[in-house]
Design an enzyme around this catalytic site. Structure first.
Site, short mmCIF file in Angstrom:
data_model
loop_
_atom_site.label_atom_id
_atom_site.label_comp_id
_atom_site.label_asym_id
_atom_site.label_seq_id
_atom_site.Cartn_x
_atom_site.Cartn_y
_atom_site.Cartn_z
N SER A 38 16.38 41.58 61.61
CA SER A 38 16.39 41.25 62.56
C SER A 38 17.05 42.13 64.38
CB SER A 38 17.19 39.80 62.82
OG SER A 38 18.10 39.88 63.13
N LYS A 106 23.06 38.71 66.17
CA LYS A 106 22.99 39.29 66.88
C LYS A 106 22.85 39.19 68.57
CE LYS A 106 20.02 36.55 64.40
NZ LYS A 106 18.38 37.04 63.50
#
Length: 282
Positions: A38, A106
């Site tokens: 990701s 993230k």
């Protein structure tokens, strides 16, 4: 002097070594492995990182692997000591709000008081500091949405990218049908046709003391678009540097070892441009 000698002798014993290592793990530095794609092209699967746990305060220490807290949450915010809040653009390690035993990494794209609009893969942020702040700091990225100022794609790190092979509108519709999408479908003038779900954009108002996270691998990231913003109590720290790295074939990526995260996300030499496989969000 005698006390210093005693401390030195204790630190050289097995018990002393174990206690010192545990103190470091509990309060200062945590090893972390990138488990998914990701954060490509910035952080890669197989990057082994040290995380600075004191970047945003001092989190409640947990026993590694079983993730059981060893102290009560005295302040109710997941931290023994509160520190500065994470800033927009930071890469942050945090506990998954849906399962706090799992750690995610993230990029923080919006914080409490901000408003987020997604149109396909494109990010727009209305920052809580107000119009003048956005004009002064993001003059080249200002857009007007319903007569309000937003910043289009505020973050310019080289690893942030989209995948033209992925139909994000179809992905959003799928997760909406599963009741697993956190953003509100809306209609905005000037942003194309209204889709099957009666919307052409998606909106989220970030609550105070919470943070909206997205992966740099924009179209292959399971993030705040789907499960919402992250409360401060789940914030762990920020990646520091890679102490080891290898690819899916166990080939060592020597060029990444010892690199600070700021280098990996801004230096073109370390940006990984290999395409992700089309599949489930990571």
């Amino acid at each position: 002097m005698q006390k210093l000698k005693s401390i030195h002798k204790f630190s050289q014993s097995w018990i002393g070594t174990i206690i010192i290592v545990l103190l470091v793990i509990f309060f200062f530095i945590q090893a972390f492995t990138i488990p998914s794609g990701s954060m490509k092209n910035t952080l890669l699967v197989g990057d082994f990182l040290f995380v600075k746990k004191f970047s945003y305060g001092l989190p409640i220490p947990h026993i590694p692997w079983v993730e059981v807290p060893i102290l009560p949450d005295f302040n109710g915010d997941g931290h023994l000591l509160r520190g500065k809040e994470p800033q927009r653009g930071d890469i942050v390690v945090f506990r998954n709000p849906l399962d706090p035993k799992i750690h995610f990494v993230k990029r923080l794209v919006a914080k409490g008081g901000d408003e987020v609009v997604m149109v396909g893969s494109t990010l727009y942020v209305k920052m809580s500091e107000g119009d003048e702040y956005m004009k002064q700091n993001y003059a080249d990225s200002i857009v007007y949405i319903q007569n309000q100022i937003f910043v289009k794609e505020p973050y310019k790190q080289k690893g942030i990218h989209t995948d033209e092979r992925v139909d994000m509108e179809a992905t959003y519709n799928l997760y909406l049908s599963r009741n697993a999408f956190a953003m509100q479908p809306i209609i905005l003038s000037g942003f194309g046709e209204v889709g099957a779900n009666g919307a052409n954009a998606y909106y989220y108002a970030v609550p105070q003391d919470e943070y909206f996270m997205m992966g740099d691998n924009r179209d292959h990231s399971n993030d705040s678009r789907f499960w919402g913003s992250v409360p401060y109590k789940f914030i762990v720290g920020t990646p520091w540097f890679t102490y080891f790295s290898w690819d899916e074939n166990k080939n060592i990526r020597w060029e990444r070892i010892g690199r600070f995260i700021d280098t990996l996300e801004n230096d073109e030499r370390y940006i990984h441009h290999k395409e992700s496989k089309i599949g489930a969000l990571e």
